[in-house]
Write a protein that holds these residues in place. Structure first.
Motif, PDB file in Angstrom:
ATOM      1  N   ARG A   8       7.024  -3.070   7.693  1.00 48.60           N
ATOM      2  CA  ARG A   8       6.676  -3.633   6.391  1.00 48.60           C
ATOM      3  C   ARG A   8       5.844  -2.645   5.574  1.00 48.60           C
ATOM      4  O   ARG A   8       6.082  -2.446   4.382  1.00 48.60           O
ATOM      5  CB  ARG A   8       5.896  -4.941   6.570  1.00 48.60           C
ATOM      6  N   ARG A  10       5.734   0.621   5.883  1.00 47.45           N
ATOM      7  CA  ARG A  10       6.567   1.750   5.465  1.00 47.45           C
ATOM      8  C   ARG A  10       7.425   1.380   4.267  1.00 47.45           C
ATOM      9  O   ARG A  10       7.629   2.194   3.356  1.00 47.45           O
ATOM     10  CB  ARG A  10       7.450   2.203   6.633  1.00 47.45           C
ATOM     11  N   SER A  11       7.926   0.154   4.253  1.00 47.83           N
ATOM     12  CA  SER A  11       8.727  -0.300   3.119  1.00 47.83           C
ATOM     13  C   SER A  11       7.888  -0.337   1.850  1.00 47.83           C
ATOM     14  O   SER A  11       8.344   0.062   0.774  1.00 47.83           O
ATOM     15  CB  SER A  11       9.320  -1.691   3.400  1.00 47.83           C
ATOM     16  N   LEU A  12       6.655  -0.793   1.966  1.00 48.78           N
ATOM     17  CA  LEU A  12       5.765  -0.839   0.803  1.00 48.78           C
ATOM     18  C   LEU A  12       5.472   0.572   0.278  1.00 48.78           C
ATOM     19  O   LEU A  12       5.416   0.796  -0.932  1.00 48.78           O
ATOM     20  CB  LEU A  12       4.460  -1.546   1.168  1.00 48.78           C
ATOM     21  N   ASP A  14       7.463   3.252   0.680  1.00 46.94           N
ATOM     22  CA  ASP A  14       8.699   3.771   0.090  1.00 46.94           C
ATOM     23  C   ASP A  14       8.928   3.199  -1.306  1.00 46.94           C
ATOM     24  O   ASP A  14       9.472   3.878  -2.187  1.00 46.94           O
ATOM     25  CB  ASP A  14       9.891   3.438   0.983  1.00 46.94           C
ATOM     26  N   GLU A  15       8.509   1.953  -1.517  1.00 51.46           N
ATOM     27  CA  GLU A  15       8.720   1.295  -2.809  1.00 51.46           C
ATOM     28  C   GLU A  15       7.560   1.521  -3.776  1.00 51.46           C
ATOM     29  O   GLU A  15       7.607   1.047  -4.920  1.00 51.46           O
ATOM     30  CB  GLU A  15       8.918  -0.210  -2.584  1.00 51.46           C
ATOM     31  N   GLY A  16       6.540   2.254  -3.310  1.00 52.02           N
ATOM     32  CA  GLY A  16       5.398   2.527  -4.176  1.00 52.02           C
ATOM     33  C   GLY A  16       4.586   1.303  -4.538  1.00 52.02           C
ATOM     34  O   GLY A  16       3.980   1.244  -5.615  1.00 52.02           O
ATOM     35  N   ARG A  17       4.539   0.328  -3.648  1.00 54.72           N
ATOM     36  CA  ARG A  17       3.823  -0.929  -3.924  1.00 54.72           C
ATOM     37  C   ARG A  17       2.366  -0.796  -3.466  1.00 54.72           C
ATOM     38  O   ARG A  17       1.942  -1.379  -2.476  1.00 54.72           O
ATOM     39  CB  ARG A  17       4.543  -2.089  -3.259  1.00 54.72           C
ATOM     40  N   TRP A  18       1.597  -0.022  -4.225  1.00 50.32           N
ATOM     41  CA  TRP A  18       0.251   0.342  -3.800  1.00 50.32           C
ATOM     42  C   TRP A  18      -0.722  -0.832  -3.844  1.00 50.32           C
ATOM     43  O   TRP A  18      -1.635  -0.913  -3.024  1.00 50.32           O
ATOM     44  CB  TRP A  18      -0.255   1.500  -4.656  1.00 50.32           C
ATOM     45  N   ASP A  20       0.008  -3.893  -3.122  1.00 45.80           N
ATOM     46  CA  ASP A  20       0.272  -4.636  -1.893  1.00 45.80           C
ATOM     47  C   ASP A  20      -0.307  -3.905  -0.685  1.00 45.80           C
ATOM     48  O   ASP A  20      -0.826  -4.536   0.252  1.00 45.80           O
ATOM     49  CB  ASP A  20       1.774  -4.847  -1.705  1.00 45.80           C
TER      50      ASP A  20
END
Length: 362
Positions: A8, A10-12, A14-18, A20
């Motif tokens: 989870r 790593r996905s955040l 990769d998506e640049g969801r800083w 979160d």
């Protein structure tokens, strides 16, 4: 085996969801603090600054005072261990997140136990990671806690930024612009670590002497007479806690004779500017400390050598005059390990010399 939580995160990333990721960091840190306290974690730290005040203890009986102190120590130790548990994620946020997000690592608006402190570190303190990534102009409006602001500002100064007109004065009066000898020393060796995105850091190992080049066989004089209790000696010991320190009346070579392995050494004189990088780095042997700690500690040494008891009362012109007249002697020790520092500092105006000598594995 990759856990669901790791996937989870790593996905955040990769998506640049800083935002979160910051939330995940805060949640994990608060949970680690709560778990540590619930399990009765060992009391192995000191109360954090501000944990105890006079009003906390006034009027309480000895048993209450002991409980108050023990609670503060346990809470501080829990915070420290939580910082270690969440260090890798904190490092990533400090390194790669936009400054508006990364600076919030140190804000307490997430609730108890969620904010990183000045001692939270991975390859180095999180505030130093952040300071290497953005200018003071970007960070100044975002940083709240005064200790973090101070250390970030001092790091930016070490990186060559002039904050003499762009930041609040340092509480100890340490300049917010590198002095000439510091600029020369910085060119010789940068004490600030170079951090990597996925964790880890690179830094030069700054030692004295760095090599035997320019040194010669020297016969030291009789050791100078020790002068105990000198404030500058204590400050030098705090700078390099892994080394021995001494103050003597007499020349630098006489101070060196107190700590050198024998009367015959390979040594020589050098300008203070060339000793500066190794002295700054001597103060950051602990990964929880950054180069700003080393610079601040070295300025305390220099101000104490001018005879000032309180650093904030120092006359910077006197410090500059001291450095200009100072004679510095370094020597080699065949038993040296990877990190080593052998330096004597002589003030011809007072006839006093200080020496610091030690080595250790990194």
């Amino acid at each position: 085996m990759i856990t669901y939580e790791e996937h989870r995160l790593r996905s955040l990333v990769d998506e640049g969801r800083w935002i979160d990721l910051l939330g995940a960091y805060r949640q994990a840190r608060a949970a680690a603090v709560a778990l540590d306290l619930a399990n009765g974690g060992p009391v192995d730290g000191d109360p954090a600054d501000g944990d105890l005040t006079g009003s906390d203890l006034t009027g309480s009986d000895p048993a209450d005072r002991r409980r108050t102190v023990a609670t503060a120590i346990a809470a501080s130790a829990a915070q420290s261990r939580a910082g270690i548990a969440t260090a890798a994620l904190g490092h990533l946020i400090a390194f790669a997140a936009p400054p508006e997000v990364a600076a919030r690592l140190f804000d307490a608006d997430g609730g108890p136990g969620t904010a990183a402190g000045v001692a939270d570190h991975d390859a180095g303190p999180l505030w130093e990671v952040l300071a290497t990534r953005h200018t003071w102009r970007r960070l100044a409006p975002l940083l709240g806690p005064p200790p973090v602001r101070r250390l970030v500002a001092q790091t930016r100064v070490l990186l060559g930024e002039d904050l003499s007109r762009g930041a609040e004065p340092d509480p100890e009066g340490v300049p917010l612009l590198l002095e000439p000898w510091e600029s020369v020393g910085r060119a010789e060796g940068m004490p600030v670590r170079e951090y990597l995105r996925q964790g880890g850091s690179r830094s030069a190992l700054l030692t004295l002497p760095a090599s035997r080049e320019g040194l010669a066989r020297v016969e030291l004089p009789e050791p100078g007479v020790r002068l105990p209790g000198q404030p500058a000696t204590r400050a030098l010991a705090e700078l390099a806690g892994w080394a021995r320190t001494v103050c003597v009346r007499g020349p630098a070579a006489g101070a060196a004779a107190q700590l050198a392995p024998g009367p015959l050494v390979t040594g020589g004189y050098l300008p203070f500017a060339l000793a500066w990088p190794a002295l700054v780095q001597a103060g950051i042997a602990d990964r929880a400390h950054g180069a700003a700690h080393g610079r601040l500690a070295l300025w305390r040494v220099l101000t104490a050598m001018t005879g000032v008891q309180r650093p904030e009362s120092a006359d910077r012109a006197e410090v500059r005059a001291l450095v200009a007249r100072m004679r510095c002697f370094t020597w080699d020790d065949p038993a040296d390990r990877l990190r080593h520092l052998h330096l004597a500092l002589e003030d011809p105006a007072t006839g006093l010399s200080w020496a610091v000598s030690g080595s250790e594995e990194v």
